[in-house]
Design a protein around this motif. Structure first.
Motif: not given
Length: 401
Positions: A29-33
């Motif tokens: 979702d567009g973030r670094i997990a």
């Protein structure tokens, strides 16, 4: 461009001055997990990840952050042409510069205000991180490619007008500290949330040190999120370092080594000799250096004739010079090119990347958003091969190319 989804990138990570071999970056979702050793990735705790096939030996870098950039791909940020500015931003994002300031140059008051208003829209859309005003409060003696006809003594009223036209997105401003009223201007900058950047100056060592210390103290007291003053393209636009008259360079290096300022370096092979780049990294440390491009409209295009604000520029063999005077008029390298040339100057690769990512991100107060491969940050990743040639760019989880 593809829509954000769950991606898995694997390779050697270069982030925050460290190297993580056999690493992985998971994007959700567009973030670094997740970012770290591949062995530590708990795939069961993440949605189904789509692995992207990358060249063998790939290096994964945070998205690059450029504090000083006048344009690219035919687009000139100072020119106030919205469509051309968008084309420049798109090119720069695809080249690996996922966060950037759009830099203005000295020009008539009305042109500065108009350009700031045009670029404000790009900042509001999240395409740029804001604006950098290179002038008009600069030294006539060290104006370089800045048009001397439009240079002014510090005027807090014009600063207020520019900040308003930029809709609060004016992030940095270059100024000469020896000019009358410079101290009041620095105070007004900090009050407007603008980071002072000393440059295009003929100041002596004491004046330089006093002004930068004043700016650093004001920023520290203002709660600007750890921001500190910068030095606009160290060595360029100022007197050369001399053993009996050290000028601004000595003060800038001393304060950088102490961690009080960050010095910009245009390490493109034109503005600075590689030995100079190596010396600055050795003396100041990578954590106090911000690599920049000073790029202009010719970046990404062949030699020819271009514009930099109100000035005509001729580019030959990649060197941009003013038509007539022959003064250097910005650069034609991308920030990834600058990183590559910094490494070629015998600077450690992880340290060079640090100076093009986390250091400038901190100047902008964006360390919690970009500049590093850390869980929770915006998923900006640049994949390069062993020669630091680009293979893939991801910005906000979107694959750009």
């Amino acid at each position: 461009m593809t829509a954000p989804d769950a991606l898995l990138l694997t390779g050697t990570l270069l982030t925050d001055g460290t190297t993580v071999r056999d690493g992985a970056v998971a994007v959700v979702d567009g973030r670094i997990a997740y970012a770290g050793p591949r062995a530590g990735l708990d795939s069961a705790a993440l949605p189904s990840l789509r692995g992207l096939e990358l060249p063998p030996g790939s290096l994964l870098l945070p998205g690059l952050v450029d504090l000083h950039c006048h344009g690219a791909a035919g687009g000139d940020f100072p020119g106030g042409d919205a469509a051309a500015a968008r084309a420049a931003v798109e090119f720069l994002h695809r080249s690996g510069t996922t966060t950037l300031l759009a830099s203005l140059v000295t020009a008539p008051r009305e042109d500065l205000v108009r350009s700031a208003g045009e670029l404000k829209v790009l900042a509001e859309e999240g395409l740029i991180a804001g604006l950098h005003a290179e002038g008009p409060f600069l030294s006539h003696a060290r104006c370089g490619a800045q048009d001397p006809r439009f240079l002014l003594d510090p005027d807090p009223g014009l600063l207020h007008e520019l900040a308003g036209a930029a809709g609060g997105h004016l992030r940095t401003m270059t100024y000469a500290p020896e000019l009358a009223g410079a101290a009041d201007l620095v105070q007004a900058m900090v009050a407007h949330g603008v980071v002072p950047s000393l440059g295009h100056t003929d100041a002596d060592t004491r004046t330089t040190a006093d002004s930068l210390t004043h700016a650093a103290d004001l920023l520290a007291a203002s709660g600007h999120g750890g921001a500190r003053p910068t030095v606009t393209h160290l060595f360029n636009g100022m007197p050369p370092l001399h053993h009996r008259s050290p000028g601004p360079v000595a003060a800038c290096l001393r304060l950088a080594a102490a961690g009080r300022v960050a010095v910009e370096l245009v390490a493109d092979g034109v503005h600075l000799d590689p030995e100079t780049v190596r010396m600055v990294f050795a003396l100041a440390g990578a954590a106090n250096v911000a690599l920049v491009t000073d790029s202009m409209a010719a970046t990404g295009l062949p030699d020819g004739e271009y514009e930099l604000g109100p000035a005509g520029v001729v580019v030959r063999d990649g060197e941009a010079r003013l038509r007539g005077s022959g003064a250097l008029a910005g650069g034609t390298a991308t920030l990834l090119d600058v990183v590559r040339r910094t490494i070629a100057a015998d600077v450690d690769a992880a340290q060079a990347v640090l100076s093009a990512t986390a250091v400038p991100a901190a100047v902008l107060g964006l360390s919690g958003e970009v500049g590093s491969l850390r869980t929770g940050l915006r998923a900006d990743v640049v994949v390069v091969d062993s020669g630091f040639r680009p293979a893939l760019v991801v910005r906000g989880g979107q694959v750009l190319g």
